[in-house]
Design an enzyme around this catalytic site. Structure first.
Site, PDB file in Angstrom:
ATOM      1  NE  ARG A 172       1.968   5.746   9.714  1.00 52.02           N
ATOM      2  CZ  ARG A 172       1.096   4.614   9.779  1.00 52.02           C
ATOM      3  NH1 ARG A 172      -0.556   4.883   9.887  1.00 52.02           N
ATOM      4  NH2 ARG A 172       1.357   3.292   9.142  1.00 52.02           N
ATOM      5  CE1 TYR A 228      -3.430   2.690   1.171  1.00 49.84           C
ATOM      6  CE2 TYR A 228      -2.309   3.139   3.083  1.00 49.84           C
ATOM      7  CZ  TYR A 228      -3.374   3.424   2.106  1.00 49.84           C
ATOM      8  OH  TYR A 228      -4.030   4.651   2.536  1.00 49.84           O
ATOM      9  CB  ALA A 229       3.747   2.313   2.374  1.00 53.53           C
ATOM     10  CB  VAL A 240      -1.176  -5.509  17.013  1.00 56.56           C
ATOM     11  CG1 VAL A 240       0.010  -5.735  16.316  1.00 56.56           C
ATOM     12  CG2 VAL A 240      -2.859  -5.882  16.726  1.00 56.56           C
ATOM     13  CG  LEU A 285     -11.918   4.453  16.411  1.00 58.77           C
ATOM     14  CD1 LEU A 285     -11.634   5.380  17.579  1.00 58.77           C
ATOM     15  CD2 LEU A 285     -12.908   5.507  15.483  1.00 58.77           C
ATOM     16  CB  ALA A 286     -13.635   0.092  12.876  1.00 61.70           C
TER      17      ALA A 286
HETATM   18  N1  UDP Z   1      -3.845  -2.078  16.158  1.00 55.91           N
HETATM   19  C1  UDP Z   1      -4.355  -2.966  17.498  1.00 55.91           C
HETATM   20  N2  UDP Z   1      -5.289  -3.675  17.222  1.00 55.91           N
HETATM   21  C2  UDP Z   1      -6.338  -3.525  16.619  1.00 55.91           C
HETATM   22  C3  UDP Z   1      -5.946  -3.104  15.200  1.00 55.91           C
HETATM   23  C4  UDP Z   1      -4.921  -2.434  15.121  1.00 55.91           C
HETATM   24  O1  UDP Z   1      -3.312  -2.985  18.211  1.00 55.91           O
HETATM   25  O2  UDP Z   1      -7.340  -4.164  16.627  1.00 55.91           O
HETATM   26  C5  UDP Z   1      -2.504  -1.669  15.955  1.00 55.91           C
HETATM   27  C6  UDP Z   1      -1.794  -1.726  14.694  1.00 55.91           C
HETATM   28  O3  UDP Z   1      -1.056  -2.803  15.018  1.00 55.91           O
HETATM   29  C7  UDP Z   1      -1.063  -0.605  14.470  1.00 55.91           C
HETATM   30  C8  UDP Z   1      -2.105   0.725  15.101  1.00 55.91           C
HETATM   31  O4  UDP Z   1      -3.155  -0.194  15.821  1.00 55.91           O
HETATM   32  O5  UDP Z   1      -0.028  -0.471  15.308  1.00 55.91           O
HETATM   33  C9  UDP Z   1      -2.813   1.327  13.815  1.00 55.91           C
HETATM   34  O6  UDP Z   1      -3.469   0.383  12.973  1.00 55.91           O
HETATM   35  P1  UDP Z   1      -4.454   0.633  11.994  1.00 55.91           P
HETATM   36  O7  UDP Z   1      -5.073  -0.640  11.525  1.00 55.91           O
HETATM   37  O8  UDP Z   1      -5.733   1.508  12.711  1.00 55.91           O
HETATM   38  O9  UDP Z   1      -3.697   1.529  10.749  1.00 55.91           O
HETATM   39  P2  UDP Z   1      -2.570   2.038  10.828  1.00 55.91           P
HETATM   40  O10 UDP Z   1      -2.305   3.360  11.531  1.00 55.91           O
HETATM   41  O11 UDP Z   1      -1.367   1.083  11.118  1.00 55.91           O
HETATM   42  O12 UDP Z   1      -2.534   2.522   9.132  1.00 55.91           O
END
Ligand code: UDP
Length: 347
Positions: free
Chosen positions: A311, A159-160, A222, A206-207
């Protein structure tokens, strides 16, 4: 480039590709409410925008940019906002080809068409183009921060790298009026989906946390939830786009971080905050809402998962060139999102 876009000018039509998505649906609503413009909207999905389908200033086409005729049609409008993309990390490993088509091939075709027609292309990229940032990395500068990705073979970065290549392509097209927007974790109503109800797979954090809270399941951290993000209200994001519309001359040929640097939090802290907001919404003690559980990235997302650990956007450029600064606090943004999620899904 027309430097004086007037919000009360009813002769202006803006094309919004991805008008039915999370950001697109908020943008469509705001344009219809705050301006006299018309909108030509393209999306495969229209469930978030049902209330606008009968608006005489909105013309909806159920399609996507895979079709060359659609690309040509969109590029006839003087302002084109492209929000269409596969952008859920859960899909980057297993669906690399689709991710690259949606994030490079389609925007590239649109950029070529806009370069020919002279349209201003506002392209939504990602804060993930900054790569595999370290936990102590400095704030990310639009034009000078160097990129480091993970292992060269890892599909995680499909993606990136596709988004980054699109950015380079846009900037390299001599005749194109372009602006690139790099979102930093936008949150708000209609963000992503609830697995098994209106989408499959793993939505963004968030979702995911909202789903767990509604279903009474543990929130999965995670790799311990040490990664940090700056969660930014989608309403601030929409205000940014209006600042850009109002200062087209300053925005063309620029990439902008759009984020709220004051809202930085680790994912573990985010889980804590959301548990406490959930308890207050339900009016129960915090001990009655689901707890957290640590999971490994590879177990959760699959082999090859890798992460950006911090970030933090530099927001100086959007402020100095466009006069934009995000205002909505983390607590307000999360509370609005969770209240909406509970009301929308907990039927
Ligand atoms: N993450 C988590 N639990 C979840 C979903 C995501 O701990 O149920 C973590 C993920 O590993 C990352 C961060 O939350 O470190 C943000 O992930 P997200 O999928 O929202 O998108 P990103 O910011 O990485 O594009």
């Amino acid at each position: 480039m027309n430097t004086s876009l007037k919000f009360d000018d009813s002769s202006i039509t803006v094309a919004v590709v991805g008008c039915g998505g999370f950001i697109g649906s908020h943008l469509l609503k705001a344009i219809l409410e705050r301006t006299r413009w018309r909108v030509f909207g393209v999306d495969l999905d229209s469930y978030r925008i049902q209330e606008h389908l009968s608006n005489p200033r909105f013309d909806f086409l159920s399609a996507d940019l895979a079709c060359p005729d659609v690309v040509e049609r969109v590029a006839r409008f003087p302002i084109v906002v492209n929000l269409a993309a596969i952008c859920t990390p859960g899909r980057y490993m297993a669906e690399a080809v689709e991710v690259i088509r949606s994030n490079y091939d389609h925007p590239r075709a649109l950029a070529d068409a806009c370069a020919k027609s002279g349209s201003w292309l506002i392209h939504f990229s990602t804060s993930e183009i900054y790569g595999r940032t370290a936990i102590d990395s400095a704030s990310l500068e639009e034009d000078s921060t160097p990129i480091v990705f993970g292992p060269v073979s890892a599909s995680r970065w499909s993606y990136a790298t596709a988004k980054l290549l699109t950015e380079r392509y846009l900037a390299g097209l001599a005749d194109l009026n372009w602006t690139v927007v790099r979102p930093f974790n936008f949150v708000g109503p209609y963000m992503d989906f609830m697995p098994g109800i209106d989408g499959e797979g793993i939505p963004r954090v968030l979702a995911n946390f909202s789903t767990a809270l509604v279903r009474g399941e543990t929130l999965k951290l995670v790799n311990g939830g040490v990664a940090k993000r700056c969660f930014t209200s989608v309403h601030d994001a929409i205000d940014f786009i209006f600042c850009l519309f109002a200062h087209a001359d300053a925005g063309v040929g620029q990439a902008f971080n759009v984020g709220n640097a004051d809202n930085e939090v680790s994912v573990a802290e985010l889980a804590c905050l959301m548990r406490s907001i959930c308890a207050s919404i339900k009016d129960v003690p915090e001990g009655d809402v689901p707890g957290v559980e640590v999971v490994s990235g590879e177990d959760y997302y699959g082999k090859g998962y890798d992460d950006s650990l911090r970030r933090l956007p530099s927001v100086a450029k959007a402020e100095s060139l466009l006069g934009f600064k995000a205002k909505i606090s983390l607590k307000d943004a999360l509370e609005e999102s969770l209240r909406w999620f509970v009301g929308h899904y907990a039927l």
